[in-house]
Design a protein around this motif. Structure first.
Motif, short mmCIF file in Angstrom:
data_model
loop_
_atom_site.label_atom_id
_atom_site.label_comp_id
_atom_site.label_asym_id
_atom_site.label_seq_id
_atom_site.Cartn_x
_atom_site.Cartn_y
_atom_site.Cartn_z
N MET A 31 0.84 -1.19 0.00
CA MET A 31 0.00 0.00 0.00
C MET A 31 0.87 1.24 0.00
SD MET A 31 -2.63 1.51 2.75
CE MET A 31 -1.71 2.98 3.01
N GLN A 32 0.44 2.23 -0.73
CA GLN A 32 1.16 3.49 -0.91
C GLN A 32 0.17 4.63 -0.75
OE1 GLN A 32 4.49 4.14 -2.34
NE2 GLN A 32 4.06 6.31 -2.40
N ILE A 33 0.64 5.77 -0.23
CA ILE A 33 -0.17 6.99 -0.22
C ILE A 33 0.40 7.93 -1.27
CG2 ILE A 33 -0.91 9.02 1.08
CD1 ILE A 33 -0.81 7.34 3.62
N TRP A 34 -0.46 8.38 -2.16
CA TRP A 34 -0.11 9.36 -3.19
C TRP A 34 -0.80 10.66 -2.83
CZ3 TRP A 34 3.47 7.74 -6.54
CH2 TRP A 34 3.62 6.37 -6.72
N VAL A 35 -0.08 11.78 -2.96
CA VAL A 35 -0.63 13.07 -2.59
C VAL A 35 -0.64 13.97 -3.80
CG1 VAL A 35 -0.45 15.05 -1.03
CG2 VAL A 35 0.33 12.79 -0.26
N ASP A 36 -1.82 14.48 -4.15
CA ASP A 36 -1.97 15.50 -5.19
C ASP A 36 -1.49 16.80 -4.52
OD1 ASP A 36 -2.76 17.08 -7.31
OD2 ASP A 36 -4.91 16.77 -7.01
N ALA A 37 -0.17 17.02 -4.59
CA ALA A 37 0.48 17.96 -3.68
C ALA A 37 0.43 19.42 -4.10
CB ALA A 37 1.94 17.55 -3.48
N ASP A 38 0.17 19.73 -5.35
CA ASP A 38 0.15 21.14 -5.77
C ASP A 38 -0.88 21.94 -4.97
OD1 ASP A 38 2.20 21.31 -7.76
OD2 ASP A 38 0.90 20.19 -9.12
N ALA A 39 -2.03 21.36 -4.71
CA ALA A 39 -3.10 22.09 -4.01
C ALA A 39 -3.32 21.61 -2.58
CB ALA A 39 -4.40 21.97 -4.81
N CYS A 40 -2.48 20.71 -2.11
CA CYS A 40 -2.68 20.14 -0.78
C CYS A 40 -2.17 21.13 0.28
CB CYS A 40 -1.92 18.82 -0.66
SG CYS A 40 -2.22 17.94 0.88
N PRO A 41 -3.01 21.46 1.25
CA PRO A 41 -2.58 22.39 2.30
C PRO A 41 -1.38 21.87 3.08
CG PRO A 41 -4.96 22.04 2.38
CD PRO A 41 -4.40 21.03 1.42
N VAL B 194 4.84 7.37 1.42
CA VAL B 194 4.08 8.54 1.00
C VAL B 194 4.86 9.22 -0.12
CG1 VAL B 194 3.23 10.83 1.68
CG2 VAL B 194 3.03 8.90 3.27
N THR B 195 4.18 9.49 -1.24
CA THR B 195 4.80 10.21 -2.34
C THR B 195 3.95 11.41 -2.70
OG1 THR B 195 5.73 8.16 -3.24
CG2 THR B 195 5.63 10.05 -4.73
N LEU B 196 4.57 12.59 -2.64
CA LEU B 196 3.92 13.83 -3.07
C LEU B 196 4.19 14.01 -4.55
CD1 LEU B 196 4.36 14.17 0.06
CD2 LEU B 196 4.29 16.60 -0.38
N VAL B 197 3.15 14.24 -5.33
CA VAL B 197 3.29 14.44 -6.77
C VAL B 197 2.87 15.87 -7.07
CG1 VAL B 197 2.61 13.64 -9.07
CG2 VAL B 197 2.75 12.00 -7.16
N ALA B 198 3.78 16.62 -7.72
CA ALA B 198 3.50 18.02 -8.01
C ALA B 198 4.32 18.47 -9.22
CB ALA B 198 3.85 18.88 -6.81
N ASN B 199 3.89 19.56 -9.84
CA ASN B 199 4.67 20.08 -10.96
C ASN B 199 5.61 21.20 -10.53
OD1 ASN B 199 2.75 22.15 -10.81
ND2 ASN B 199 1.56 21.27 -12.48
N GLN B 200 5.80 21.32 -9.23
CA GLN B 200 6.83 22.21 -8.68
C GLN B 200 7.52 21.46 -7.55
OE1 GLN B 200 4.88 25.63 -7.07
NE2 GLN B 200 3.40 24.42 -5.95
N PHE B 201 8.76 21.84 -7.24
CA PHE B 201 9.49 21.16 -6.18
C PHE B 201 8.84 21.46 -4.84
CE2 PHE B 201 12.67 21.13 -2.83
CZ PHE B 201 13.12 19.83 -2.93
N ILE B 202 8.68 20.44 -4.03
CA ILE B 202 8.16 20.58 -2.67
C ILE B 202 9.14 19.86 -1.74
CG2 ILE B 202 6.30 19.98 -1.07
CD1 ILE B 202 4.38 20.13 -3.46
N ARG B 203 9.58 20.56 -0.73
CA ARG B 203 10.52 19.97 0.22
C ARG B 203 9.77 18.95 1.09
NH1 ARG B 203 15.23 21.77 1.20
NH2 ARG B 203 14.76 23.90 0.54
#
Length: 153
Positions: free
Chosen positions: A1-11, A29-38
């Motif tokens: 099981m994996q958690i994927w995060v739609d991270a661009d708009a995630c608070p 947990v993997t954050l997926v975004a079109n900009q770098f997120i630390r």
């Protein structure tokens, strides 16, 4: 099981809740975004940067999601695709999307989109408040208790 995060708009506060859960449980947990997120320096927490563009991150999440995975998103069409693949979707306000409620959510989204398209001001969602954060944390904890431990057996 994996958690994927739609991270661009995630608070940010929701990301912090996810990071704590990842450290506590070991769930990937993997954050997926079109900009770098630390992200924290942890072996089970990753950031996947995708190209800019409409729905590029959403499409990558759908492509990578497997049955049983959890996707964190407020994007109802993305949630519908994830559910169709056998995954689970949780929004940042703590609402778990399901096969039973996703069609109604899609219909309401489309209705509101039609209103906006005809010039009616519908406003956006209210700011995330403390009860939303608590609802998210509680639902995430329930989900992990039910599903992550099973996947480790």
């Amino acid at each position: 099981m994996q958690i994927w995060v739609d991270a661009d708009a995630c608070p940010g506060v929701v990301k912090e809740i996810l990071f704590k859960a990842a450290r506590r449980t070991g769930v990937p947990v993997t954050l997926v975004a079109n900009q770098f997120i630390r992200v924290p320096n942890a072996p089970n927490i990753q950031m996947l940067q995708v190209a800019s563009g409409f729905d590029v991150a959403d499409n990558e999440i759908v492509k990578r999601t497997q049955a049983g995975d959890l996707v964190i998103t407020a994007d109802i069409p993305l949630a519908a695709e994830v559910i169709e693949k056998g995954g689970h979707a949780l929004n940042p306000r703590g609402e778990m999307y399901s096969p039973d409620n996703i069609k109604a959510r899609l219909n309401m989204r489309d209705f509101m989109d039609t209103l906006r398209g005809s010039g009616i001001q519908t406003g956006g969602p209210p700011a995330l408040n403390q009860s939303d954060r608590q609802a998210f944390a509680n639902e995430l904890d329930r989900f992990l208790t039910r599903n992550y431990r099973k996947s480790q057996d």
